[in-house]
Design a protein around this motif. Structure first.
Motif, PDB file in Angstrom:
ATOM      1  N   THR A 132      16.847  13.970 -19.583  1.00 43.18           N
ATOM      2  CA  THR A 132      17.562  15.108 -20.177  1.00 43.18           C
ATOM      3  C   THR A 132      19.071  14.995 -19.980  1.00 43.18           C
ATOM      4  OG1 THR A 132      15.643  16.514 -19.754  1.00 43.18           O
ATOM      5  CG2 THR A 132      17.728  17.634 -20.191  1.00 43.18           C
ATOM      6  N   ILE A 133      19.477  14.645 -18.764  1.00 43.86           N
ATOM      7  CA  ILE A 133      20.916  14.573 -18.467  1.00 43.86           C
ATOM      8  C   ILE A 133      21.482  13.214 -18.842  1.00 43.86           C
ATOM      9  CG2 ILE A 133      22.664  14.853 -16.656  1.00 43.86           C
ATOM     10  CD1 ILE A 133      20.626  16.654 -15.189  1.00 43.86           C
ATOM     11  N   GLY A 134      20.662  12.171 -18.802  1.00 43.75           N
ATOM     12  CA  GLY A 134      21.095  10.831 -19.185  1.00 43.75           C
ATOM     13  C   GLY A 134      21.829  10.073 -18.089  1.00 43.75           C
ATOM     14  N   LEU A 135      21.532  10.380 -16.830  1.00 47.54           N
ATOM     15  CA  LEU A 135      22.193   9.682 -15.735  1.00 47.54           C
ATOM     16  C   LEU A 135      21.589   8.293 -15.517  1.00 47.54           C
ATOM     17  CD1 LEU A 135      22.601  12.549 -13.114  1.00 47.54           C
ATOM     18  CD2 LEU A 135      24.281  11.676 -14.744  1.00 47.54           C
ATOM     19  N   HIS A 136      22.402   7.394 -15.013  1.00 53.17           N
ATOM     20  CA  HIS A 136      21.992   6.032 -14.679  1.00 53.17           C
ATOM     21  C   HIS A 136      21.419   5.956 -13.265  1.00 53.17           C
ATOM     22  CE1 HIS A 136      22.195   1.755 -13.820  1.00 53.17           C
ATOM     23  NE2 HIS A 136      23.086   1.976 -12.881  1.00 53.17           N
ATOM     24  N   ARG A 137      22.013   6.746 -12.342  1.00 53.14           N
ATOM     25  CA  ARG A 137      21.589   6.660 -10.946  1.00 53.14           C
ATOM     26  C   ARG A 137      21.813   7.989 -10.238  1.00 53.14           C
ATOM     27  NH1 ARG A 137      25.874   6.368  -7.420  1.00 53.14           N
ATOM     28  NH2 ARG A 137      24.839   5.327  -5.711  1.00 53.14           N
ATOM     29  N   ILE A 138      21.109   8.138  -9.126  1.00 57.83           N
ATOM     30  CA  ILE A 138      21.283   9.292  -8.240  1.00 57.83           C
ATOM     31  C   ILE A 138      21.486   8.740  -6.841  1.00 57.83           C
ATOM     32  CG2 ILE A 138      20.184  11.310  -7.209  1.00 57.83           C
ATOM     33  CD1 ILE A 138      18.587  11.658  -9.764  1.00 57.83           C
ATOM     34  N   GLU A 139      22.421   9.332  -6.125  1.00 62.35           N
ATOM     35  CA  GLU A 139      22.621   8.946  -4.735  1.00 62.35           C
ATOM     36  C   GLU A 139      22.251  10.114  -3.828  1.00 62.35           C
ATOM     37  OE1 GLU A 139      27.320   9.775  -4.049  1.00 62.35           O
ATOM     38  OE2 GLU A 139      26.804   8.002  -5.240  1.00 62.35           O
ATOM     39  N   ALA A 140      21.895   9.791  -2.604  1.00 63.89           N
ATOM     40  CA  ALA A 140      21.563  10.799  -1.600  1.00 63.89           C
ATOM     41  C   ALA A 140      21.973  10.251  -0.242  1.00 63.89           C
ATOM     42  CB  ALA A 140      20.065  11.103  -1.622  1.00 63.89           C
ATOM     43  N   SER A 141      22.225  11.161   0.677  1.00 60.78           N
ATOM     44  CA  SER A 141      22.513  10.743   2.045  1.00 60.78           C
ATOM     45  C   SER A 141      21.691  11.602   2.990  1.00 60.78           C
ATOM     46  CB  SER A 141      24.009  10.884   2.356  1.00 60.78           C
ATOM     47  OG  SER A 141      24.397  12.239   2.329  1.00 60.78           O
ATOM     48  N   THR A 142      21.356  11.020   4.138  1.00 61.07           N
ATOM     49  CA  THR A 142      20.662  11.761   5.187  1.00 61.07           C
ATOM     50  C   THR A 142      21.356  11.465   6.509  1.00 61.07           C
ATOM     51  OG1 THR A 142      19.108  10.051   5.915  1.00 61.07           O
ATOM     52  CG2 THR A 142      18.460  11.384   4.004  1.00 61.07           C
ATOM     53  N   LEU A 143      21.289  12.389   7.435  1.00 54.12           N
ATOM     54  CA  LEU A 143      21.728  12.063   8.780  1.00 54.12           C
ATOM     55  C   LEU A 143      20.852  10.919   9.274  1.00 54.12           C
ATOM     56  CD1 LEU A 143      22.255  15.608  10.334  1.00 54.12           C
ATOM     57  CD2 LEU A 143      23.946  14.095   9.295  1.00 54.12           C
ATOM     58  N   THR A 144      21.387  10.088  10.141  1.00 51.41           N
ATOM     59  CA  THR A 144      20.635   8.911  10.573  1.00 51.41           C
ATOM     60  C   THR A 144      19.316   9.265  11.251  1.00 51.41           C
ATOM     61  OG1 THR A 144      21.948   8.844  12.612  1.00 51.41           O
ATOM     62  CG2 THR A 144      22.669   7.420  10.787  1.00 51.41           C
ATOM     63  N   ASP A 145      19.226  10.454  11.845  1.00 48.82           N
ATOM     64  CA  ASP A 145      17.987  10.836  12.529  1.00 48.82           C
ATOM     65  C   ASP A 145      17.074  11.735  11.680  1.00 48.82           C
ATOM     66  OD1 ASP A 145      19.838  12.917  12.699  1.00 48.82           O
ATOM     67  OD2 ASP A 145      19.244  13.515  14.717  1.00 48.82           O
ATOM     68  N   ASN A 146      17.394  11.906  10.415  1.00 52.73           N
ATOM     69  CA  ASN A 146      16.551  12.730   9.534  1.00 52.73           C
ATOM     70  C   ASN A 146      15.494  11.841   8.868  1.00 52.73           C
ATOM     71  OD1 ASN A 146      15.386  14.494   7.732  1.00 52.73           O
ATOM     72  ND2 ASN A 146      17.323  15.373   7.047  1.00 52.73           N
ATOM     73  N   THR A 147      14.536  11.426   9.659  1.00 51.45           N
ATOM     74  CA  THR A 147      13.518  10.494   9.173  1.00 51.45           C
ATOM     75  C   THR A 147      12.608  11.134   8.115  1.00 51.45           C
ATOM     76  OG1 THR A 147      12.105  11.030  11.058  1.00 51.45           O
ATOM     77  CG2 THR A 147      13.535   9.086  11.267  1.00 51.45           C
ATOM     78  N   GLY A 148      12.416  12.437   8.173  1.00 55.87           N
ATOM     79  CA  GLY A 148      11.597  13.111   7.164  1.00 55.87           C
ATOM     80  C   GLY A 148      12.194  12.950   5.776  1.00 55.87           C
ATOM     81  N   ARG A 207      18.895   5.697  -6.251  1.00 51.86           N
ATOM     82  CA  ARG A 207      17.788   5.343  -7.148  1.00 51.86           C
ATOM     83  C   ARG A 207      18.406   5.093  -8.510  1.00 51.86           C
ATOM     84  NH1 ARG A 207      12.227   8.677  -8.629  1.00 51.86           N
ATOM     85  NH2 ARG A 207      11.813   7.542 -10.563  1.00 51.86           N
ATOM     86  N   VAL A 208      18.216   3.892  -9.006  1.00 55.97           N
ATOM     87  CA  VAL A 208      18.674   3.558 -10.353  1.00 55.97           C
ATOM     88  C   VAL A 208      17.583   4.023 -11.316  1.00 55.97           C
ATOM     89  CG1 VAL A 208      19.302   1.696 -11.922  1.00 55.97           C
ATOM     90  CG2 VAL A 208      20.080   1.633  -9.533  1.00 55.97           C
ATOM     91  N   LEU A 209      17.977   4.835 -12.293  1.00 58.62           N
ATOM     92  CA  LEU A 209      17.023   5.477 -13.187  1.00 58.62           C
ATOM     93  C   LEU A 209      16.736   4.681 -14.446  1.00 58.62           C
ATOM     94  CD1 LEU A 209      18.556   9.049 -12.870  1.00 58.62           C
ATOM     95  CD2 LEU A 209      16.556   8.146 -11.645  1.00 58.62           C
ATOM     96  N   HIS A 210      17.706   3.927 -14.919  1.00 63.55           N
ATOM     97  CA  HIS A 210      17.542   3.089 -16.125  1.00 63.55           C
ATOM     98  C   HIS A 210      18.698   2.121 -16.203  1.00 63.55           C
ATOM     99  CE1 HIS A 210      20.794   4.951 -18.406  1.00 63.55           C
ATOM    100  NE2 HIS A 210      20.352   6.122 -17.978  1.00 63.55           N
ATOM    101  N   ASP A 211      18.620   1.190 -17.139  1.00 60.58           N
ATOM    102  CA  ASP A 211      19.714   0.215 -17.285  1.00 60.58           C
ATOM    103  C   ASP A 211      20.375   0.288 -18.662  1.00 60.58           C
ATOM    104  OD1 ASP A 211      17.702  -0.858 -18.807  1.00 60.58           O
ATOM    105  OD2 ASP A 211      17.656  -2.789 -17.801  1.00 60.58           O
ATOM    106  N   HIS A 212      20.234   1.412 -19.360  1.00 63.44           N
ATOM    107  CA  HIS A 212      20.875   1.587 -20.661  1.00 63.44           C
ATOM    108  C   HIS A 212      22.379   1.785 -20.504  1.00 63.44           C
ATOM    109  CE1 HIS A 212      16.753   2.229 -21.785  1.00 63.44           C
ATOM    110  NE2 HIS A 212      16.708   3.389 -21.169  1.00 63.44           N
ATOM    111  N   ALA A 213      23.136   1.427 -21.504  1.00 67.28           N
ATOM    112  CA  ALA A 213      24.574   1.682 -21.492  1.00 67.28           C
ATOM    113  C   ALA A 213      24.804   3.197 -21.536  1.00 67.28           C
ATOM    114  CB  ALA A 213      25.238   1.029 -22.707  1.00 67.28           C
ATOM    115  N   PRO A 214      25.863   3.690 -20.890  1.00 70.57           N
ATOM    116  CA  PRO A 214      26.131   5.132 -20.900  1.00 70.57           C
ATOM    117  C   PRO A 214      26.492   5.625 -22.298  1.00 70.57           C
ATOM    118  CG  PRO A 214      27.930   3.963 -19.843  1.00 70.57           C
ATOM    119  CD  PRO A 214      26.858   2.955 -20.132  1.00 70.57           C
ATOM    120  N   ALA A 215      26.132   6.879 -22.565  1.00 71.19           N
ATOM    121  CA  ALA A 215      26.534   7.498 -23.837  1.00 71.19           C
ATOM    122  C   ALA A 215      28.032   7.697 -23.828  1.00 71.19           C
ATOM    123  CB  ALA A 215      25.822   8.830 -24.008  1.00 71.19           C
ATOM    124  N   LEU A 216      28.629   7.539 -24.965  1.00 72.29           N
ATOM    125  CA  LEU A 216      30.104   7.702 -25.048  1.00 72.29           C
ATOM    126  C   LEU A 216      30.482   9.125 -25.318  1.00 72.29           C
ATOM    127  CD1 LEU A 216      30.979   4.488 -27.026  1.00 72.29           C
ATOM    128  CD2 LEU A 216      31.079   4.882 -24.569  1.00 72.29           C
TER     129      LEU A 216
END
Length: 187
Positions: free
Chosen positions: A128-144, A178-187
């Motif tokens: 729906t949004i057309g993103l290529h990737r999503i990033e996330a971060s966790t504290l080093t001890d947030n194993t869940g 997480r890379v979601l797809h490898d399509h070129a971005p919409a202009l």
């Protein structure tokens, strides 16, 4: 952008955040204050009030209208909010990326809510949004959270020292994408 309500676990729906959620969200944060404290920034007392949440929600919905944030909540059958997930910092063009953040109520842990929501949000980000990737971060001890991200196809991409100011101090974080797809971005 139209977002639909969808079940992410038995009896729990993922739905878009709305202005009417201020009281329920304030209640959820107040009820889970101790549970979330190790993983969140220090919050002012107003954050735990309906008025404070109304102001926060207003800002998030303005950013949603500007296509830079997409906020959802997890709603239980009884109408309680039991978590939330947000895509923020949505960037277009050659980066075509966003950051992901989420939380789950203490009494809803280990029921698949986070995994179900992350999977659904990744599909929306791609389709729906057309993103290529999503990033996330966790504290080093947030194993869940690290397990949730790995289960949902995120890969670890590094360690960021002193990355976030959490619970009163600068904390190191593990970075994921997480890379979601490898399509070129919409202009």
């Amino acid at each position: 952008m139209e977002l639909e309500k969808e079940e992410i676990a038995v009896g729990v729906m993922l739905r878009p955040l709305s202005a009417a959620d201020a009281f329920a969200l304030a209640s959820a944060y107040a009820e889970n204050r101790t549970h979330l404290e190790p993983w969140e920034p220090v919050r002012p007392e107003s954050f735990f009030t309906a008025e404070g949440q109304a102001e926060r929600i207003d800002g998030l919905l303005r950013q949603f209208a500007e296509n830079t944030v997409v906020p959802w909540v997890f709603e239980a059958r009884d109408g309680r909010i039991v978590g939330a997930i947000t895509l923020s910092g949505i960037s277009r063009g050659p980066f075509c990326s966003s950051s992901l953040g989420y939380w789950v109520a203490a009494d809803q842990q280990n029921k698949g809510l986070a995994s179900g929501a992350v999977e659904r949000v990744c599909r929306i980000a791609r389709d729906t949004i057309g993103l290529h990737r999503i990033e996330a971060s966790t504290l080093t001890d947030n194993t869940g959270s690290q397990r949730v991200l790995a289960k949902c196809g995120f890969e670890a991409i590094g360690l960021a020292p002193d990355y976030l100011h959490i619970n009163g101090r600068w904390r190191d974080c593990r970075l994921f994408q997480r890379v979601l797809h490898d399509h070129a971005p919409a202009l």
